[in-house]
Design a protein around this motif. Structure first.
Motif, PDB file in Angstrom:
ATOM      1  N   HIS A  20      70.920  81.570 -76.787  1.00 27.61           N
ATOM      2  CA  HIS A  20      71.611  79.920 -76.822  1.00 27.61           C
ATOM      3  C   HIS A  20      72.045  79.784 -78.210  1.00 27.61           C
ATOM      4  N   ASP A  27      74.608  84.382 -67.843  1.00 28.32           N
ATOM      5  CA  ASP A  27      75.144  83.666 -68.715  1.00 28.32           C
ATOM      6  C   ASP A  27      74.141  84.011 -70.535  1.00 28.32           C
ATOM      7  N   THR A  28      73.032  83.697 -70.639  1.00 29.48           N
ATOM      8  CA  THR A  28      72.295  83.586 -71.726  1.00 29.48           C
ATOM      9  C   THR A  28      72.525  85.632 -72.120  1.00 29.48           C
ATOM     10  N   HIS A  35      77.581  88.875 -77.000  1.00 28.71           N
ATOM     11  CA  HIS A  35      78.186  88.879 -77.501  1.00 28.71           C
ATOM     12  C   HIS A  35      78.102  88.408 -78.708  1.00 28.71           C
ATOM     13  N   ALA A  56      76.009  86.178 -73.617  1.00 29.66           N
ATOM     14  CA  ALA A  56      75.632  84.939 -74.354  1.00 29.66           C
ATOM     15  C   ALA A  56      75.083  85.916 -76.169  1.00 29.66           C
TER      16      ALA A  56
END
Length: 182
Positions: A138, A25-26, A32, A29
């Motif tokens: 994050h 997920d990091t 993105h 992120a």
């Protein structure tokens, strides 16, 4: 360039033959955020140049995990921790804070509010006399930058001292400081 080698996470079933697909997920992120910065032409932040993310296969360092390569623009300057921000004159600190706020508000305008807030993630370029912000693994969706509480944000990033809490419980976040200065 940032290289991440990811151990394959296991699903809730704990069956070692079934791994969750894709990068962490990091990593997603950060990709993105970097794409958003590039597409909007945002200044003071790195832009994504190229990325590759693929399974490592059975012979990788972490078999069946992922390896991701992220190539981004290098931001100029030195991080504020290494630049000994708190040893600067009051006028210099204020100049750096104002430059920081300009960049942070522009980041919020594209709906990204980083929460890895630290002096190590803020760079100062003495040539241009501008700040940059790095490390976007994050973040959460940003609020309206117009209504940003600038002092609180600078306290979170370590650019302004925060007032001491009135109780030990306030320091540990066990109670909300009712009469805390704003």
């Amino acid at each position: 360039m940032k290289v991440k080698i990811q151990v394959p996470p296991r699903p809730a079933s704990d069956d070692p033959k079934h791994f969750l697909p894709g990068p962490s997920d990091t990593t997603l992120a950060e990709l993105h955020a970097l794409r958003t910065f590039c597409e909007t032409g945002l200044e003071g932040v790195p832009h994504l140049l190229h990325t590759k993310c693929s399974p490592q296969g059975p012979d990788g360092p972490f078999p069946d995990g992922y390896i991701s390569y992220t190539v981004m623009t290098k931001m100029p300057g030195q991080d504020l921790m290494a630049a000994k921000f708190w040893s600067l004159s009051d006028d210099e600190k204020e100049e750096w804070r104002q430059s920081f706020l300009l960049v942070l508000k522009s980041i919020w305008r594209v709906q990204i509010a980083p929460y890895d807030c630290a002096l190590r993630n803020v760079l100062w370029d003495p040539m241009t006399r501008e700040c940059s912000i790095v490390d976007f693994e994050h973040y959460r969706p940003a609020k309206d930058p117009i209504n940003m509480h600038e002092t609180e944000e600078m306290q979170r990033w370590g650019l302004v001292h925060r007032p001491p809490p009135s109780t030990w419980a306030g320091e540990w976040g066990l109670i909300k400081e009712v009469n805390a200065p704003r």
